[in-house]
Design a protein around this motif. Sequence first.
Motif: not given
Length: 418
Positions: A132-135, A184-197
């Motif tokens: 997710l971070g790379y994409l 915990a997985k959702l919290e770890s990827v949340w910064k990438w979700v916000e960036k994607g937003t």
Amino acid sequence: MINTESPLAEFFQPGFDPADLGPLASLLRAREYLNALITLFRGGDDEVMVRLLILRVIGSRADAPRWSPQELETHFSYINPVKRDTVLKRLRENGLLVWDSDESLYSLSESARIALAAIATLTQFADSDAELGYLTAQVAAGQALGNVSPEALQHLHARLNELHRNFEEALESQSEYQIRNARAKLESVWKWVEKGTDVVRSVLEDESGDRQVQQVAQAIALAQGRMLRMTGVFQRRLAELAAQRVHLGQSGLTSTNVADWLRERTQEQLATLGRDLLTFHPEPSFAMSDILLDVTEFELLERERDEIVASDLPSSEISPAMTAVEAERLIHAEELFALLQGIDVETTLAQAVLADTYPETAYRLSLLSLLGDQEAALEQSIVADLVKLPLAFVTEDIVDEVDHPQVATLTRGWVRPL
């Protein structure tokens, strides 16, 4: 046009031009750069690692990017000379290292630089959610340059859908352990979700953008909205499971604490815990085969059973009366439903939730957070009707002061028709 005598043409039916395939045509245009990756990654794992090591070290010297043969030999003295010369020869023969005969110096080729840049971007996400971070980084880079790739957006959309499906499976499992891991997985990827937003918002605001890109960006926005609602769903489900925990006497421990502690133990430690607890193998001497056979024969063949069993329906009872608090909440929910039904343009949060009192305002705000919740929509109530409304609830990390006798501040947000 592909040469019909090339090995690639053998993979296709006679008379078919592989260049007519869009996905393959784009790969053929980038064949020079793909060949660089093939050179680096062909062979065993250890060989690939040494090639990447040598190429990354050569490319890391920005102030003096050219290397003499003596510098290469001295710098890589910690590598076996035969292996080192083999790697350098492979890089030269495949065009990743370029030899300048006039100055007798080596330098990296264009394709080698591009391969190193791609590998550097990939390795920096190895410690978190790499995919997710790379994409997201690829999409953000394309948006910053004004050239967002539809393929990169589609990969990001697919990954978000996969994560959402994993979260749903964790909820369906009813396992507190899996639900906690999913949260915990959702919290770890949340910064990438916000960036994607942020990236998707910029793409959608660009009216001159590609229509295909706009459509994929809208799909990503909907997927991110579904993941946003997962936070509240996880919290409610964990609260329900917490109420079902078994407390172990007066120790203060619960069955969840014991399960977590056991999961942290190795197999050897678990075997040690069970050692010497049973000093003999239990032999149930009371279970004798001939007695069991007699009992079974009686139950199946000889026992008389009533053919007609009389059963009466339970008597009717008056349903419990609704409490004053429940009646008041029902009235507030119906009033909010009537208000939201009439919204056909973007409306501020203050216009949607501010009521005469603070409790009613807080209750309205809690109902708004359920908009689009699939689990709450399954109920048969006014709340279920409310969450089915085609509206979206959007907030920002900004708090505004409001002119109200009981409410001092309110989060900035809007209610938007879908």
